[in-house]
Structures are given as C-alpha cells and as structure tokens.
Design a protein around this motif. Structure first.
Motif, PDB file in Angstrom:
ATOM      1  N   ILE A  51       0.835  -1.203   0.000  1.00 29.54           N
ATOM      2  CA  ILE A  51       0.000   0.000   0.000  1.00 29.54           C
ATOM      3  C   ILE A  51       0.866   1.248   0.000  1.00 29.54           C
ATOM      4  N   ALA A  52       1.889   1.270   0.858  1.00 31.20           N
ATOM      5  CA  ALA A  52       2.775   2.440   0.939  1.00 31.20           C
ATOM      6  C   ALA A  52       3.475   2.692  -0.394  1.00 31.20           C
ATOM      7  N   LEU A  53       3.973   1.632  -1.030  1.00 32.95           N
ATOM      8  CA  LEU A  53       4.678   1.782  -2.303  1.00 32.95           C
ATOM      9  C   LEU A  53       3.713   2.121  -3.442  1.00 32.95           C
ATOM     10  N   ALA A  54       2.497   1.572  -3.372  1.00 34.71           N
ATOM     11  CA  ALA A  54       1.501   1.876  -4.398  1.00 34.71           C
ATOM     12  C   ALA A  54       1.128   3.350  -4.361  1.00 34.71           C
TER      13      ALA A  54
ATOM     14  N   ASN B 234       3.808   5.403  -5.894  1.00 40.66           N
ATOM     15  CA  ASN B 234       4.050   5.224  -7.326  1.00 40.66           C
ATOM     16  C   ASN B 234       2.814   5.420  -8.206  1.00 40.66           C
ATOM     17  N   VAL B 235       1.739   5.902  -7.615  1.00 40.91           N
ATOM     18  CA  VAL B 235       0.565   6.245  -8.416  1.00 40.91           C
ATOM     19  C   VAL B 235       0.893   7.456  -9.290  1.00 40.91           C
ATOM     20  N   GLN B 236       0.180   7.613 -10.400  1.00 40.42           N
ATOM     21  CA  GLN B 236       0.413   8.733 -11.310  1.00 40.42           C
ATOM     22  C   GLN B 236       0.436  10.066 -10.547  1.00 40.42           C
ATOM     23  N   GLU B 237       1.383  10.911 -10.918  1.00 42.23           N
ATOM     24  CA  GLU B 237       1.570  12.184 -10.224  1.00 42.23           C
ATOM     25  C   GLU B 237       0.322  13.055 -10.294  1.00 42.23           C
TER      26      GLU B 237
ATOM     27  N   ALA C 160      -9.972   4.889  -5.998  1.00 43.71           N
ATOM     28  CA  ALA C 160      -9.180   3.820  -5.392  1.00 43.71           C
ATOM     29  C   ALA C 160      -7.988   4.392  -4.636  1.00 43.71           C
ATOM     30  N   PHE C 161      -7.392   5.471  -5.151  1.00 39.54           N
ATOM     31  CA  PHE C 161      -6.261   6.095  -4.466  1.00 39.54           C
ATOM     32  C   PHE C 161      -6.687   6.634  -3.105  1.00 39.54           C
ATOM     33  N   VAL C 162      -7.853   7.275  -3.047  1.00 37.20           N
ATOM     34  CA  VAL C 162      -8.361   7.799  -1.768  1.00 37.20           C
ATOM     35  C   VAL C 162      -8.574   6.662  -0.776  1.00 37.20           C
ATOM     36  N   ILE C 163      -9.110   5.541  -1.252  1.00 38.09           N
ATOM     37  CA  ILE C 163      -9.328   4.392  -0.366  1.00 38.09           C
ATOM     38  C   ILE C 163      -7.998   3.846   0.156  1.00 38.09           C
TER      39      ILE C 163
END
Length: 390
Positions: free
Chosen positions: A277-280, A283-286, A381-384
């Motif tokens: 989760i931390a790495l995801a 590395n999510v789109q800026e 999904a990023f917020v979750i």
C-alpha cells in the motif's frame, strides 16, 4: 525457481504501468471479447468499445491486434494532433501492397515489389471516406481488422463524422473490413456523435469496471506463476482496494510480491500488504497524487476536507459511478461521528469541483438532480488506499 527468475517473471505477470499484450496474462472480459469476435465474424458489422479510464480497454485492444487469428490486424493509437488523413496514413503503413511487373522479352521473369498502402494516400490533400474505401479495394480478398485506440483524443468533429460516414459505407460495400473504435466515454454519442444510421452496423460494447472474480483471476494467476501463496484476507483486501480497476490490482500485487520474493519468503501476508500500500501510493500517477494534495490541503487542524473525500470514495454509487449529497452526508456522519442533521458539506463539495482543489470531483446533472463523481475514476481507489495507510 530462483529468486532472480521470480523477479523477472514478476515484471510480466503484474504490469500496472503498461497494458496487457499477452493473452496468457489477460483475465476477465470474456463477454466483451466475445462481442468483438461476433462483430468481426458478422458481415458488415463494426464495433465501438467504450468505458471509464483504467478499466482495461487498451489491453483488450492489444489482444484483438495480436491474438485473433482469422484477420489481419492493424492497431493505431490516436493522438490529439491526428486528423482523418494522418490516422489512415499510419494504418495503411502497416498494410503491405505487392506490385508485379513483367520485363521486356519472351523469357523475362515477373518481378514483385512491395510497398505499403500508405503510398496511395500521400498525394491526396483532403482525404475523404470515399478515398479510403477506394484504396481498400485491392486488399478486399483479405479480412482486415482496424483498431483505433484512444479515440477520445480526437476532438475534431469533422474527423468523427468522417469515421461515422466511412463505417456506414464500409458496412454496405466492404464485408471483409472491420473497424473497432476504442475510447474513454460514458456513451457512444460522445465518441462518434449521434448518427442513427450507424445503429444497425455498429455494435456498442461497454467496458464496465472489473468484477471481483475477474480481478481475482489476475491475482491467482500471478501468485501461481511466481510459486507464492497469498493469505485469504489479503487477497480480499486487494480486491476491495482495487475498486474494479485492474491497475490497482497489478500495482498492489507487484509491490507486495516483490517484497515477499526479496525476503526469500513464500507467503503474501498482511505485513507485505502494508508495504505494498505504501509503495503503491508513492508510485501512483503524479496527476492523481497532486489532485489529492490540493483537495485535502489545509492549515487548520479542524479541516474536514479529507473526511469529505473519504466519504465520497466509500459512498454508494449509481450505474454512472455518481453519488448524491445525501449519500455523502450519511457516510461523512459515519466517518466523523457527527449528527447527520448537523452536517453541512455543500461548500466542500462545490470547492472540490474547482481547480484550486484539484477539480478532483465533477458535478453531474441527472434527471433534474445534482450528483457528484470523481473526475478521474482512478482517484477513488487512491483515496481508499490513503484511508488504509497508516
């Protein structure tokens, strides 16, 4: 399998940053692929594949362009600078054209030279649908599939109208040619316009978000290929966090499995999910991270921006992934512990639709009412994930 071999295989089985190209790694979407094959096999039929960003449309397009065996496939990715001529020029560059000539004299041998169909389009300044149909005549003995991906990048109405006219004409006159249009959209009209004459010859295929079973196929295949195991609860959590988007399934599995392999372990458990989760998130789109930062930034300790956004991400949605103010209010009350009757978040919702707050939400008018949804569906999904990172 050695650690090094597993790390090499990891890059192919879990690939969050690039669409799937290999059918062996493509899971789910059987219904949509069957519909595409039906269109290809039916004379005079074409198709349009549409849906949200990140639901796997390009991956399905890649499978069409590389794995179907009964057609000659040509795939073109559309850009904002393209017009009708440039798109077909690039498509025709991939179609070989043979020309046979006979030398002078009774014993002269025939000579065959090869070029591409694109050579016939260069000298035409204003390419029309009739020109494309005419140029395809020499190759009509072959079944050809044209896939135009990211068609939503085409913002010129004339180009869209030309494609609509061409599809109608090819449907009537060229049975061996199939065009598949792929793009981000809620409906077909936004991609090709309202052309009632296309209803008969254009199969409309909507790509919804992936089901838990489809996403589970991605997880199970990758875990088996890597000769690892995954804790049942961790698998369930990954499905929940993914919110129907294969991108996040690939992202979480990639970083979780990488950590498991590097530690010479076999089990993807909760501790590795926490690392994933931390790495995801990192590395999510800026663009997604920047929108979240703007949406939640505040110098006040009493700020409720994050809680409002979390409420949006976990509210019930309709078929268009929209949520009502009432639904958000109920979720906000649950998250904050406040009395529903004293919750007022209209100001926050309005601001979250504006640029200063990253325009992370958009306001939609449906049936006379107002609803909201995430401007970029991947932001949900990023917020979750952020909610579960602590």
């Amino acid at each position: 399998m050695t650690k090094e071999e597993k790390l090499i295989k990891l890059r192919s089985v879990f690939s969050p940053m690039s669409p799937i190209k290999n059918q062996d790694l493509f899971f789910g979407r059987i219904h949509q692929l069957d519909n595409v094959c039906d269109a290809i096999n039916e004379q005079g039929q074409h198709a349009i594949l549409y849906g949200e960003r990140g639901v796997g449309k390009t991956s399905l397009g890649n499978i069409m362009a590389t794995q179907l065996t009964n057609v000659f496939p040509v795939k073109v990715t559309c850009s904002r600078d393209d017009d009708f001529k440039s798109l077909w020029h690039r498509a025709f560059q991939k179609i070989p054209l043979a020309t046979t000539t006979t030398g002078i004299g009774f014993t002269s041998e025939e000579q065959t030279s090869y070029t591409s169909l694109a050579s016939r389009i260069l000298d035409i300044e204003d390419v029309l649908p009739a020109n494309i149909e005419s140029m395809l005549m020499p190759v009509l003995n072959n079944r050809i599939l044209f896939v135009f991906d990211e068609f939503d990048n085409i913002n010129k109405n004339r180009v869209r109208e030309q494609f609509a006219d061409l599809i109608k004409s090819l449907s009537d006159n060229c049975d061996n040619i199939t065009i598949i249009i792929i793009g981000i959209s809620d409906n077909v009209v936004n991609l090709l316009g309202n052309h009632q004459s296309l209803e008969r010859c254009l199969k409309q295929i909507r790509m919804p978000r992936m089901t838990p079973d489809e996403l589970g196929g991605i997880i199970d295949n990758g875990i088996n290929v890597l000769e690892l195991e995954i804790v049942k609860d961790v698998r369930k959590k990954i499905l929940e966090f993914s919110s129907g988007f294969p991108h996040y399934t690939h992202l979480l599995c990639k970083y979780g499995c990488k950590a498991v392999i590097e530690d010479d372990k076999l089990s993807f458990n909760r501790s590795y999910l926490k690392k994933a989760i931390a790495l995801a998130i990192e590395n999510v789109q800026e663009q997604i991270k920047d929108a979240f930062r703007k949406a939640t930034f505040s110098s006040s300790a009493e700020s409720q921006w994050e809680q409002v956004l979390f409420a949006c991400a976990t509210s019930k949605t309709d078929e268009y992934n929209c949520f009502t103010i009432k639904e958000i209010t109920n979720r906000f009350a649950d998250i904050s512990g406040k009395d529903k009757s004293k919750v007022n978040i209209s100001y926050n919702l309005g601001k979250l639709c504006q640029t200063e707050r990253g325009a992370i939400l958009e306001k939609i008018s449906i049936d006379g009412g107002v609803k909201f949804r995430f401007s970029n569906p991947l932001s949900k999904a990023f917020v979750i994930l952020k909610m579960n990172h602590g």
